[in-house]
Scaffold this motif. Structure first.
Motif, PDB file in Angstrom:
ATOM      1  N   GLU A 305       0.835  -1.206   0.000  1.00 23.49           N
ATOM      2  CA  GLU A 305       0.000   0.000   0.000  1.00 23.49           C
ATOM      3  C   GLU A 305       0.872   1.259   0.000  1.00 23.49           C
ATOM      4  O   GLU A 305       0.640   2.201  -0.761  1.00 23.49           O
ATOM      5  CB  GLU A 305      -0.920   0.006   1.226  1.00 23.49           C
ATOM      6  N   GLN A 306       1.905   1.250   0.853  1.00 23.25           N
ATOM      7  CA  GLN A 306       2.791   2.415   0.923  1.00 23.25           C
ATOM      8  C   GLN A 306       3.524   2.627  -0.398  1.00 23.25           C
ATOM      9  O   GLN A 306       3.707   3.761  -0.836  1.00 23.25           O
ATOM     10  CB  GLN A 306       3.814   2.226   2.045  1.00 23.25           C
ATOM     11  N   LEU A 308       2.504   1.642  -3.443  1.00 22.37           N
ATOM     12  CA  LEU A 308       1.546   2.089  -4.460  1.00 22.37           C
ATOM     13  C   LEU A 308       1.118   3.539  -4.251  1.00 22.37           C
ATOM     14  O   LEU A 308       0.813   4.248  -5.215  1.00 22.37           O
ATOM     15  CB  LEU A 308       0.303   1.187  -4.432  1.00 22.37           C
ATOM     16  N   MET A 309       1.085   3.961  -2.997  1.00 20.65           N
ATOM     17  CA  MET A 309       0.589   5.305  -2.678  1.00 20.65           C
ATOM     18  C   MET A 309       1.694   6.351  -2.625  1.00 20.65           C
ATOM     19  O   MET A 309       1.472   7.470  -2.161  1.00 20.65           O
ATOM     20  CB  MET A 309      -0.176   5.268  -1.351  1.00 20.65           C
ATOM     21  N   LEU A 444       1.568   4.180  -8.976  1.00 19.55           N
ATOM     22  CA  LEU A 444       0.351   3.362  -8.945  1.00 19.55           C
ATOM     23  C   LEU A 444      -0.022   2.871 -10.340  1.00 19.55           C
ATOM     24  O   LEU A 444      -0.244   1.672 -10.553  1.00 19.55           O
ATOM     25  CB  LEU A 444      -0.804   4.166  -8.341  1.00 19.55           C
ATOM     26  N   VAL A 476      -5.551  -5.102  -1.727  1.00 19.94           N
ATOM     27  CA  VAL A 476      -4.786  -3.893  -1.393  1.00 19.94           C
ATOM     28  C   VAL A 476      -4.695  -2.976  -2.610  1.00 19.94           C
ATOM     29  O   VAL A 476      -4.918  -1.766  -2.510  1.00 19.94           O
ATOM     30  CB  VAL A 476      -3.362  -4.258  -0.903  1.00 19.94           C
ATOM     31  N   VAL A 477      -4.368  -3.562  -3.765  1.00 22.68           N
ATOM     32  CA  VAL A 477      -4.261  -2.770  -5.001  1.00 22.68           C
ATOM     33  C   VAL A 477      -5.609  -2.137  -5.324  1.00 22.68           C
ATOM     34  O   VAL A 477      -5.698  -0.955  -5.662  1.00 22.68           O
ATOM     35  CB  VAL A 477      -3.780  -3.641  -6.187  1.00 22.68           C
ATOM     36  N   ASP A 479      -8.059  -1.331  -3.294  1.00 23.31           N
ATOM     37  CA  ASP A 479      -8.345  -0.226  -2.373  1.00 23.31           C
ATOM     38  C   ASP A 479      -7.550   1.025  -2.742  1.00 23.31           C
ATOM     39  O   ASP A 479      -8.074   2.141  -2.714  1.00 23.31           O
ATOM     40  CB  ASP A 479      -8.025  -0.639  -0.927  1.00 23.31           C
ATOM     41  N   CYS A 480      -6.272   0.843  -3.093  1.00 23.54           N
ATOM     42  CA  CYS A 480      -5.418   1.987  -3.446  1.00 23.54           C
ATOM     43  C   CYS A 480      -5.911   2.677  -4.713  1.00 23.54           C
ATOM     44  O   CYS A 480      -6.022   3.912  -4.752  1.00 23.54           O
ATOM     45  CB  CYS A 480      -3.968   1.538  -3.632  1.00 23.54           C
ATOM     46  N   ARG A 483      -9.102   4.516  -4.040  1.00 19.49           N
ATOM     47  CA  ARG A 483      -8.887   5.677  -3.164  1.00 19.49           C
ATOM     48  C   ARG A 483      -8.374   6.872  -3.967  1.00 19.49           C
ATOM     49  O   ARG A 483      -8.756   8.013  -3.736  1.00 19.49           O
ATOM     50  CB  ARG A 483      -7.888   5.315  -2.074  1.00 19.49           C
ATOM     51  N   VAL A 484      -7.506   6.592  -4.930  1.00 18.87           N
ATOM     52  CA  VAL A 484      -6.925   7.656  -5.751  1.00 18.87           C
ATOM     53  C   VAL A 484      -7.873   8.050  -6.881  1.00 18.87           C
ATOM     54  O   VAL A 484      -8.027   9.226  -7.207  1.00 18.87           O
ATOM     55  CB  VAL A 484      -5.565   7.199  -6.335  1.00 18.87           C
ATOM     56  N   ARG A 624      -2.333  10.825  -2.414  1.00 20.45           N
ATOM     57  CA  ARG A 624      -0.909  10.488  -2.369  1.00 20.45           C
ATOM     58  C   ARG A 624      -0.043  11.693  -2.031  1.00 20.45           C
ATOM     59  O   ARG A 624       1.136  11.550  -1.696  1.00 20.45           O
ATOM     60  CB  ARG A 624      -0.477   9.873  -3.708  1.00 20.45           C
TER      61      ARG A 624
END
Length: 716
Positions: A305-306, A308-309, A444, A476-477, A479-480, A483-484, A624
């Protein structure tokens, strides 16, 4: 079992929240959609809680199905009782259910089955009842029957003991006690099996090793598993045998009968060693592995997550540099939009060492394309390349900076069908250089093209259940990406397929529609895409952005279902509907005096209104931006340059159970052990650092020969 109540108790949330969420999940809604656009329904549950809820819901529903199957099977055998039914219906785990079902499960022919066929059950029952008035061998004489292959009293007695041993081994209460005692007091022991299988001594600390099972750390469990799989180690569980045998004796030997007590004790020892211990050891090893994998998945997911973000570095023309020795360093020039402008191969590293020639090519590229940033992969020849770049920048006084990026998975992407379709005229190494450059521009968008299992920010990921790992990291991907949000008119199919409600096939259809009909001007055009129906539209629309479209709200995270509420909001607050643009809503939150009353007027929930106000004030804001930007470098250190006490700034590359690896600008990443992270006690390094964090560290020690750097964050 009331599944929803169980979940509510476990997650410490309201039953009404669970009921509402389960209804949404059953209605085909995705976790990202529920988390973002159904907050008033769920009471504001975040995506982490929602995923835990969904996972437990699946597990408990599967358990209920299994219970029903077990009950049907036992009823079919004519052996169901009211007490047994209550016991089955009350279990909460698959392990408990297996314990109860064990005596009724169809088995391969066992020694006990054969003994029963020989008519030895009455002898076994007499011994179990402790009612013998003569020695067991004397009693067994009556069961000698050559026709049934019982040739002697000894054979008869052995058969009876086999029957009793299996009954004891199938006793659910016995197994539960033995498993619990072994978990609490047992030892995990490893020894060297084959030194030749470990030439580098990777598993040396486990050659003679033991640890209490209850205290075994996750990374050590996984290390032992790997050592065992590689045939380096022999690993076993040592149970508290004395306590277990006392328990079994107290449960079985209820009378002081000299004719049955010795037989029962011998039978219990055989039952435990031959039947119970091996299966309980397997169960414990499996449980430890599952626990270790779950913990590692959590760390891997957090690291991913970190990664990707990480914030995109916009507005730069980037030179992607894929380092190598013999085959040369591959370069790719990428403009600020990600378009490939040029590619080149240079040979500044061994064995060619054509540094001057390489510098000349660099000068041409930098001057022609006004390159401001160099993105260097951290693989083979990375530090040698970095030294060449640093020397060049210093010598030429070029204002460009360079960044070391994690190139894990770049080779996987480069050889994929996706890369071949994207760059059919490029070879594998050129594609890799492009990927390395784009990872800096938009991590990302680039990293979603790679199987998350190949990104390499976990530990022992190749030893885990790959299906479980893939599902966990995929979430996880997902969600990221949601989110973006993504630009509907530029996003690749590989990025779009992570958007809520969009399958791989629909993602390809969106790209095909875009290529055939031109850019999307309105979100509702999505309904014209083949196979994208109203439900999928509801799930995906809010996460897809259209910049410069017909409706300015299409460029925000405001869902189309709330557009009428926004228009009404503008009217209530006196904002001219002709100026219905995000810019027209600057400072809108300060105009709201009673949010509860306003939400009622707009006929929407308070959480939805809060999200709308937040989005309108800072439309399409990239979350991000809150993450630390990568360290831009213009110089490099060597391992020999490091001195104890030196304070440096570094980037956290990986977080594992016993510490974190930090890139401080030398060939090897340094290790900050968990004990050197902070003065306070922490259970896991993730409490202090995350992948991508920029941290200040001090050099504790440098082992040049072994290429190991010990760092500390304490007091820095």
């Amino acid at each position: 079992m009331n599944i929803n109540q169980v979940i509510a108790d476990e997650l410490k949330i309201g039953l009404h929240q669970v009921d509402a969420t389960v209804e949404l999940i059953d209605g085909g809604n995705t976790i990202p959609f529920i988390a973002r656009y159904r907050k008033e329904v769920t009471g504001g549950l975040n995506d982490e809680v929602l995923r835990n809820l969904d996972e437990r819901l699946t597990y408990l529903r599967n358990l209920e199905e299994k219970k029903a199957s077990v009950i049907t099977t036992i009823e079919g055998l004519g052996m169901m009782t009211d007490e047994l039914r209550v016991q089955i219906e009350g279990v909460m785990t698959q392990v408990e259910l297996e314990d109860i079902y064990r005596p009724y499960r169809p088995k391969r022919r066992t020694r006990a089955m054969i003994a029963r066929e020989k008519g030895l059950l009455p002898l076994a029952e007499a011994i179990a009842a402790e009612s013998l008035a003569q020695p067991a061998l004397e009693e067994a004489k009556a069961y000698v029957n050559p026709e049934k292959e019982v040739e002697s009293p000894e054979q008869a007695l052995a058969g009876a003991m086999d029957i009793l041993a299996e009954i004891a081994a199938d006793n659910a209460d016995y197994r539960r006690f033995i498993r619990q005692q072994t978990m609490e007091e047992g030892l995990l022991i490893s020894s060297l099996k084959d030194a030749a299988a470990d030439p580098d001594g990777v598993f040396k600390m486990y050659y003679e090793y033991q640890e209490q099972i209850s205290k075994a750390a996750v990374h050590r469990i996984l290390a032992l598993n790997r050592g065992e799989n590689l045939k380096v180690l022999t690993v076993k569980v040592e149970a508290p045998l004395r306590r277990i045998m006392i328990y079994l004796k107290n449960k079985t030997v209820l009378k002081d009968n000299p004719h049955t007590t010795p037989v029962l004790l011998e039978m219990l020892e055989d039952s435990y060693k031959r039947l119970i211990a091996p299966s309980v050891e397997r169960e414990i090893r499996n449980a430890l592995t599952e626990k270790a994998e779950d913990s590692s998945l959590k760390v891997f997911g957090s690291n991913l997550e970190q990664l990707l973000m990480q914030p995109p570095i916009a507005g730069h023309t980037v030179l992607g540099w894929d380092p190598a020795f013999r085959t040369g360093c591959k370069l790719a020039v990428i403009d600020p939009t990600g378009k490939v402008l040029d590619t080149k191969v240079i040979y500044p590293t061994a064995p060619q060492n054509k540094v001057k020639e390489a510098e000349g090519e660099l000068t041409k590229l930098i001057q022609k394309y006004h390159i401001t940033l160099i993105s260097v992969g951290n693989g083979t020849a990375s530090r040698e390349s970095e030294q060449i770049i640093a020397d060049y920048l210093k010598k030429t006084r070029c204002p460009a900076k360079y960044v070391i990026v994690n190139e894990a998975g770049a080779s996987v992407y480069s050889a994929s069908k996706l890369a071949a379709k994207e760059f059919p005229d490029f070879d594998v190494a050129q594609r890799s250089a492009v990927s390395i450059a784009r990872r800096l521009q938009d991590p990302l968008a680039e990293l979603v093209k790679i199987d998350p299992r190949s990104i390499g920010v976990g530990q022992y990921q190749h030893d885990m259940n790959q299906k479980k790992l893939g599902e966990s990291l995929g979430a996880v991907v997902e969600d990221c990406v949601n989110r973006v949000g993504v630009d509907l008119n530029t996003a690749s199919a590989s990025l779009l397929e992570y958007i809520s409600g969009i399958s791989s096939a629909v993602a390809k259809n969106i790209v095909a529609y875009r290529e055939e009909n031109g850019r999307f001007e309105d979100r509702r055009q999505l309904l014209k895409v083949p196979k994208l129906g109203p439900k999928a539209y509801e799930q995906c629309a809010g996460f897809l952005r259209i910049n410069g479209g017909k409706n300015p709200l299409d460029a925000t995270a405001v869902h189309p279902e709330s557009y009428k509420a926004v228009e009404k909001l503008a009217g209530i607050l006196g904002i001219d509907t002709a100026n219905l643009t995000p810019a027209g809503f600057a400072g809108v939150s300060r105009k709201v005096r009673d949010i509860k009353k306003l939400a009622a007027q707009l006929e929407i929930g308070i959480p939805t209104l809060q999200d709308i106000l937040k989005e309108l004030e800072k439309p399409a804001r990239d979350p991000r931006q809150d993450m630390p930007a990568p360290v831009l470098r213009s110089d490099v250190l060597s391992l020999e340059d490091l001195k104890e006490g030196m304070v440096l700034k570094g980037t956290v590359r990986n977080v594992i159970d016993f510490g974190a690896f930090v890139d401080i600008g030398v060939h090897q990443d340094g290790l900050v052990h968990i004990s050197q992270m902070t003065k306070r006690y922490i259970k896991h390094p993730s409490e202090v650092v995350k992948v991508g964090d920029i941290v200040d560290v001090m050099v504790m020690s440098v082992d040049v020969k072994r290429k190991r750097i010990q760092l500390t964050m304490k007091g820095v």
